[in-house]
Design a protein around this motif. Structure first.
Motif, PDB file in Angstrom:
ATOM      1  N   ARG A 171      62.083 -38.862  -4.189  1.00 52.62           N
ATOM      2  CA  ARG A 171      60.935 -39.089  -3.015  1.00 52.62           C
ATOM      3  C   ARG A 171      61.346 -38.520  -1.754  1.00 52.62           C
ATOM      4  O   ARG A 171      60.450 -37.649  -1.187  1.00 52.62           O
ATOM      5  N   PRO A 172      62.468 -38.389  -1.243  1.00 50.21           N
ATOM      6  CA  PRO A 172      63.544 -39.518  -1.432  1.00 50.21           C
ATOM      7  C   PRO A 172      63.266 -40.582  -0.752  1.00 50.21           C
ATOM      8  O   PRO A 172      62.757 -40.475   0.476  1.00 50.21           O
ATOM      9  N   CYS A 173      63.572 -41.918  -1.100  1.00 51.88           N
ATOM     10  CA  CYS A 173      63.217 -43.109  -0.438  1.00 51.88           C
ATOM     11  C   CYS A 173      64.492 -43.693   0.374  1.00 51.88           C
ATOM     12  O   CYS A 173      64.301 -44.689   1.163  1.00 51.88           O
ATOM     13  N   GLY A 174      65.655 -43.098   0.257  1.00 55.10           N
ATOM     14  CA  GLY A 174      66.812 -43.547   1.399  1.00 55.10           C
ATOM     15  C   GLY A 174      67.682 -44.351   0.357  1.00 55.10           C
ATOM     16  O   GLY A 174      69.027 -44.651   1.034  1.00 55.10           O
ATOM     17  N   ALA A 175      67.339 -44.634  -1.043  1.00 58.01           N
ATOM     18  CA  ALA A 175      68.419 -45.245  -1.650  1.00 58.01           C
ATOM     19  C   ALA A 175      69.849 -44.567  -1.846  1.00 58.01           C
ATOM     20  O   ALA A 175      69.693 -43.376  -2.038  1.00 58.01           O
ATOM     21  N   PRO A 176      70.929 -45.256  -1.842  1.00 59.42           N
ATOM     22  CA  PRO A 176      71.991 -44.441  -2.088  1.00 59.42           C
ATOM     23  C   PRO A 176      72.188 -43.589  -3.431  1.00 59.42           C
ATOM     24  O   PRO A 176      71.454 -44.031  -4.570  1.00 59.42           O
ATOM     25  N   ALA A 177      72.942 -42.597  -3.428  1.00 61.04           N
ATOM     26  CA  ALA A 177      73.419 -42.010  -4.491  1.00 61.04           C
ATOM     27  C   ALA A 177      73.814 -42.863  -5.735  1.00 61.04           C
ATOM     28  O   ALA A 177      74.274 -43.840  -5.558  1.00 61.04           O
ATOM     29  N   LEU A 178      73.384 -42.316  -6.744  1.00 61.70           N
ATOM     30  CA  LEU A 178      73.938 -43.019  -8.166  1.00 61.70           C
ATOM     31  C   LEU A 178      74.726 -42.276  -9.005  1.00 61.70           C
ATOM     32  O   LEU A 178      74.665 -40.972  -8.859  1.00 61.70           O
ATOM     33  N   ASP A 179      75.590 -42.920  -9.608  1.00 59.35           N
ATOM     34  CA  ASP A 179      76.725 -42.314 -10.577  1.00 59.35           C
ATOM     35  C   ASP A 179      76.120 -41.958 -11.848  1.00 59.35           C
ATOM     36  O   ASP A 179      75.736 -42.778 -12.589  1.00 59.35           O
ATOM     37  N   PRO A 180      76.099 -40.615 -11.947  1.00 60.55           N
ATOM     38  CA  PRO A 180      75.476 -40.287 -13.317  1.00 60.55           C
ATOM     39  C   PRO A 180      76.343 -40.583 -14.444  1.00 60.55           C
ATOM     40  O   PRO A 180      75.714 -40.155 -15.960  1.00 60.55           O
ATOM     41  N   ARG A 181      77.550 -41.113 -14.433  1.00 62.73           N
ATOM     42  CA  ARG A 181      78.273 -41.446 -15.642  1.00 62.73           C
ATOM     43  C   ARG A 181      77.791 -42.896 -16.150  1.00 62.73           C
ATOM     44  O   ARG A 181      78.530 -43.220 -17.136  1.00 62.73           O
ATOM     45  N   THR A 182      76.848 -43.435 -15.406  1.00 54.46           N
ATOM     46  CA  THR A 182      76.404 -44.632 -16.071  1.00 54.46           C
ATOM     47  C   THR A 182      74.808 -44.523 -16.302  1.00 54.46           C
ATOM     48  O   THR A 182      74.274 -43.448 -15.602  1.00 54.46           O
ATOM     49  N   ARG A 183      74.199 -45.285 -17.207  1.00 54.68           N
ATOM     50  CA  ARG A 183      72.610 -45.081 -17.229  1.00 54.68           C
ATOM     51  C   ARG A 183      71.734 -45.396 -16.165  1.00 54.68           C
ATOM     52  O   ARG A 183      71.978 -46.454 -15.606  1.00 54.68           O
ATOM     53  N   HIS A 184      70.733 -44.382 -15.803  1.00 57.20           N
ATOM     54  CA  HIS A 184      69.848 -44.681 -14.839  1.00 57.20           C
ATOM     55  C   HIS A 184      68.703 -44.343 -15.304  1.00 57.20           C
ATOM     56  O   HIS A 184      68.559 -43.179 -16.013  1.00 57.20           O
ATOM     57  N   HIS A 185      67.602 -44.719 -15.085  1.00 55.54           N
ATOM     58  CA  HIS A 185      66.168 -44.206 -15.462  1.00 55.54           C
ATOM     59  C   HIS A 185      65.419 -44.027 -14.143  1.00 55.54           C
ATOM     60  O   HIS A 185      65.359 -42.627 -13.904  1.00 55.54           O
ATOM     61  N   LEU A 186      64.764 -44.914 -13.550  1.00 52.24           N
ATOM     62  CA  LEU A 186      64.189 -44.617 -12.371  1.00 52.24           C
ATOM     63  C   LEU A 186      64.693 -45.229 -10.992  1.00 52.24           C
ATOM     64  O   LEU A 186      65.669 -46.105 -11.186  1.00 52.24           O
ATOM     65  N   CYS A 187      64.260 -44.622  -9.949  1.00 50.16           N
ATOM     66  CA  CYS A 187      64.947 -45.260  -8.643  1.00 50.16           C
ATOM     67  C   CYS A 187      64.609 -46.615  -8.447  1.00 50.16           C
ATOM     68  O   CYS A 187      63.400 -46.884  -8.839  1.00 50.16           O
ATOM     69  N   ARG A 188      65.226 -47.206  -7.756  1.00 56.14           N
ATOM     70  CA  ARG A 188      64.617 -48.621  -7.442  1.00 56.14           C
ATOM     71  C   ARG A 188      63.384 -48.857  -6.712  1.00 56.14           C
ATOM     72  O   ARG A 188      62.613 -49.677  -6.770  1.00 56.14           O
ATOM     73  N   CYS A 189      62.863 -47.649  -6.166  1.00 54.54           N
ATOM     74  CA  CYS A 189      61.430 -47.482  -5.397  1.00 54.54           C
ATOM     75  C   CYS A 189      60.433 -47.233  -6.580  1.00 54.54           C
ATOM     76  O   CYS A 189      59.496 -47.145  -6.254  1.00 54.54           O
ATOM     77  N   GLY A 190      60.772 -46.858  -7.743  1.00 52.17           N
ATOM     78  CA  GLY A 190      59.898 -46.568  -8.901  1.00 52.17           C
ATOM     79  C   GLY A 190      59.736 -45.002  -8.960  1.00 52.17           C
ATOM     80  O   GLY A 190      59.108 -44.620  -9.999  1.00 52.17           O
ATOM     81  N   ALA A 191      60.332 -44.082  -8.274  1.00 51.39           N
ATOM     82  CA  ALA A 191      60.304 -42.713  -8.273  1.00 51.39           C
ATOM     83  C   ALA A 191      61.250 -42.036  -9.351  1.00 51.39           C
ATOM     84  O   ALA A 191      62.235 -42.778  -9.643  1.00 51.39           O
ATOM     85  N   PRO A 192      60.998 -41.017  -9.645  1.00 49.17           N
ATOM     86  CA  PRO A 192      62.014 -40.481 -10.643  1.00 49.17           C
ATOM     87  C   PRO A 192      63.096 -40.249  -9.799  1.00 49.17           C
ATOM     88  O   PRO A 192      63.110 -39.856  -8.476  1.00 49.17           O
ATOM     89  N   LEU A 193      64.365 -39.843 -10.624  1.00 49.32           N
ATOM     90  CA  LEU A 193      65.448 -39.519 -10.169  1.00 49.32           C
ATOM     91  C   LEU A 193      65.844 -38.173 -10.484  1.00 49.32           C
ATOM     92  O   LEU A 193      65.576 -37.430 -11.312  1.00 49.32           O
ATOM     93  N   PHE A 194      66.334 -37.240  -9.670  1.00 48.83           N
ATOM     94  CA  PHE A 194      66.869 -35.988  -9.616  1.00 48.83           C
ATOM     95  C   PHE A 194      68.243 -35.840  -9.724  1.00 48.83           C
ATOM     96  O   PHE A 194      69.100 -36.625  -9.006  1.00 48.83           O
ATOM     97  N   ALA A 195      68.950 -35.058 -10.615  1.00 46.75           N
ATOM     98  CA  ALA A 195      70.192 -34.639 -10.618  1.00 46.75           C
ATOM     99  C   ALA A 195      70.564 -33.680  -9.689  1.00 46.75           C
ATOM    100  O   ALA A 195      69.722 -32.845  -9.384  1.00 46.75           O
ATOM    101  N   ARG A 196      71.651 -33.950  -8.882  1.00 46.66           N
ATOM    102  CA  ARG A 196      72.122 -32.972  -7.983  1.00 46.66           C
ATOM    103  C   ARG A 196      73.544 -32.667  -8.223  1.00 46.66           C
ATOM    104  O   ARG A 196      74.276 -33.069  -8.829  1.00 46.66           O
ATOM    105  N   TYR A 197      73.683 -31.314  -7.582  1.00 48.10           N
ATOM    106  CA  TYR A 197      74.909 -30.551  -7.853  1.00 48.10           C
ATOM    107  C   TYR A 197      75.325 -30.168  -6.525  1.00 48.10           C
ATOM    108  O   TYR A 197      74.829 -30.128  -5.581  1.00 48.10           O
ATOM    109  N   ASP A 198      76.731 -29.639  -6.710  1.00 49.41           N
ATOM    110  CA  ASP A 198      77.713 -29.105  -5.551  1.00 49.41           C
ATOM    111  C   ASP A 198      77.080 -27.566  -5.185  1.00 49.41           C
ATOM    112  O   ASP A 198      77.607 -26.832  -5.679  1.00 49.41           O
TER     113      ASP A 198
END
Lengths: 394, 394
Positions: free
Chosen positions: A10-37
């Motif tokens: 979205r982004p809703c301002g939630a902190p970044a998430l660690d992709p080495r654990t399972r995540h589905h949607l953001c806590r706000c209900g929006a899709p999550l995007f993978a980010r790269y350096d």
């Protein structure tokens, strides 16, 4: 590897998430995007692609893998971008192309997203994966789950075309037919899977199918000599492809491979019987109202509400594009013209892009010298029942 | 360009023919082979392939084109060579691969031969092309004829699976259903076409489909790092693929890209209900007797007599290979195992190669550490009717 974190789309301002654990949607209900350096990736050169295999994994620096991960690959991606001179002549266009996604495993673009999603699912320790689907996503998931050694559970509307059920079954998946539409299938899949810990690969409810789909943008750039087309005409159900390409454009611009400021106009095509994005676009809304009584022969477009609606609408508007719907009859006519004039086997969703182009040319929304790309998202073979075959001599 | 002439495949001693005019069979009745200036091609480097598109046209120096010719291409060839670890484990093999030809246009390996044949047909001035077919060759011809702007006439046995008819029709071909088998279809196609000057692209009755098929050998070499596999297991109806690969091995050795003396054993797989090559091989004959009452679910293997029989038998024997047949039930079992264990959509012909491998491993004719390649010549989608789908929950 340059894959760093997940964040809210979205982004809703939630902190970044660690992709080495399972995540589905953001806590706000929006899709999550993978980010790269992306800053570090400015040292990655286009030249490095010369020696890489012709699959979407040639772009692995911008895909969600870590050192030691093995991509689950069946040869997906790097599909041909076919010049379509006869169709172009019929429409008066000088540079019409068809990106032929039917040359993917399981005959559709869905292979891309499942290759990346199942790669991540296995890396995250999943043993059973599930998906609600209008057809092709289930077949693709079944194939990649088989290749990864995972159990696959596919949930489809009961009235889906028989070929989808049969292909999923051949590829080892357990298929459950449910009353209703893909949204109903999603509800039932979640009910079944949640207590059992199944990994849910519903469209945009996990972050990785999008990453496979975005490679369509990378391929457009590479195949056109590191420029974008002027117009992309794309059939949108769940919309992952359109949203993914928009994300892909940004990433290639950010790493310096394509000059910014020249992105294509993104044209969303839907079916007259199920056009929530078209309605929302016309009304200037940021999200779409669910469609009731959704109906169309194009199973992939029979998506009454999409979790990524706001991302689709944003990309269409930011690109200067538009959204329009076409009839089932026009889709079939489009399939036949792609077949007869260019030898391309098109799904109804592919035929829909040609029908949309007819309208856009007629209304002057596409200029005759623009470089236009139609996305044929799948082949005709699973849809043969929608065609009559009156020209056979007996 | 290095394409120089046509000559008898036997060879019977007839003089070389000029490929700038139409030729079908040698005056002795044998197929014609395209020949190249292989000595000059010793200066062609493998390095040049780095910047070429991932289609069979990457090998254009060894394909039948002249300066100014435009290949008719829909993205055919350079299909994935997939490692099959689960199938390998089941059989105790450490290096089992599947060359997945279902990722070609129209879902089968037939696209290769039609790309080169239709390219030549158009260059030679043909306006109508015709083919007798068990199915896939007709679909492929229809696609390339459409892309080339040629009229396509397809002749098929009346009892062919419906998907073949429907796909051909979608791709703009006129389809005629005939009583009997592919050999009967060939007779009728020739009767219809001869007075009208149609260009006949029957298997091995023109020299150019073979040239497209031989690129399967080139791809094996390139994908394996310029060596050959130990064993190639190939489903043979008309046999163009097997004959073509054998020709391709020779050409790559002659230009110095692969060391000679290490060619694979070529294993011909046929159906129990139609196995003329198997019988001729077992009896030590140089040609095959026509099969009466040919029957099998694998339409591509229902070829009761093949004009290239002597070339198939020669290649199998020269390679130290063998020929064996499998039952329809074993083919279906092979399709299901390829699907369930590797996520590969296989035609019955592809399933037949796995069934043959079962037998060869059991009899000790394939060693556990050999590099084995199964050819999945097409996908399952046009054959779904041969499968039951008992595992669907309702």
């Amino acid at each position: 590897m340059s894959f760093t974190h997940l964040e809210c789309s979205r982004p809703c301002g939630a902190p970044a998430l660690d992709p080495r654990t399972r995540h589905h949607l953001c806590r706000c209900g929006a899709p999550l995007f993978a980010r790269y350096d992306l800053a570090a990736l400015r040292s990655w050169t286009r030249e490095s692609l010369r020696d890489r295999e012709p699959t979407l994994w040639r772009y692995r620096e911008l895909l969600p893998v870590f050192p030691g991960d093995t991509p689950i690959s069946l040869g997906e991606g790097y599909t041909p971008l076919l010049h379509a001179p006869r169709l172009g002549a019929e429409l008066g266009l000088s540079a019409l192309f068809v990106k032929d996604e039917s040359l993917n495993p399981t005959n559709s673009f869905k292979a891309r997203g499942q290759s990346t999603a199942i790669t991540r699912a296995r890396a995250l320790g999943a043993t059973t994966v599930s998906v609600p689907t209008a057809g092709n996503a289930g077949c693709a998931m079944a194939a990649y789950a088989a290749a990864a050694g995972l159990d696959a559970r596919v949930f489809m509307p009961r009235d889906v075309k028989r070929a989808f059920v049969e292909e999923c079954t051949l590829l080892g998946a357990s298929v459950e037919l449910v009353d209703g539409l893909i949204t109903d299938a999603g509800r039932i899949a979640a009910q079944r899977g949640a207590p059992l810990g199944w990994y849910d690969v519903s469209t945009l409810k996990e972050p990785y199918r999008l990453e496979g789909k975005k490679t369509m943008a990378f391929e457009l750039a590479e195949q056109l000599g590191w420029r974008w087309p002027d117009v992309v005409i794309y059939p949108t159900g769940g919309g992952t492809g359109l949203i993914g390409m928009w994300k892909g454009f940004q990433e290639l611009e950010d790493i310096g491979w394509v000059a910014p400021g020249q992105r294509p106009r993104m044209i969303s095509v839907q079916a007259d019987g199920c056009a929530p994005i078209v309605a929302a676009f016309a009304d200037g809304r940021d999200t779409a109202a669910p469609v009731t009584d959704a109906h169309t022969i194009a199973d992939g477009l029979r998506v009454p509400s999409a979790v990524g609606d706001f991302l689709m609408l944003r990309a269409i508007r930011d690109s200067g594009g538009t959204a329009l719907s076409v009839s089932d009859e026009a889709m079939i006519d489009g399939m036949r013209r792609m077949g007869r004039l260019e030898g391309i086997s098109a799904a109804p969703e592919g035929g829909a892009t040609l029908a949309a182009l007819d309208a856009l040319v007629a209304s002057g929304q596409v200029d005759r010298d623009e470089l236009v790309v139609l996305f044929n998202t799948g082949g005709a073979l699973k849809y043969l029942e929608v065609l009559s075959t009156s020209s056979v001599s007996e």
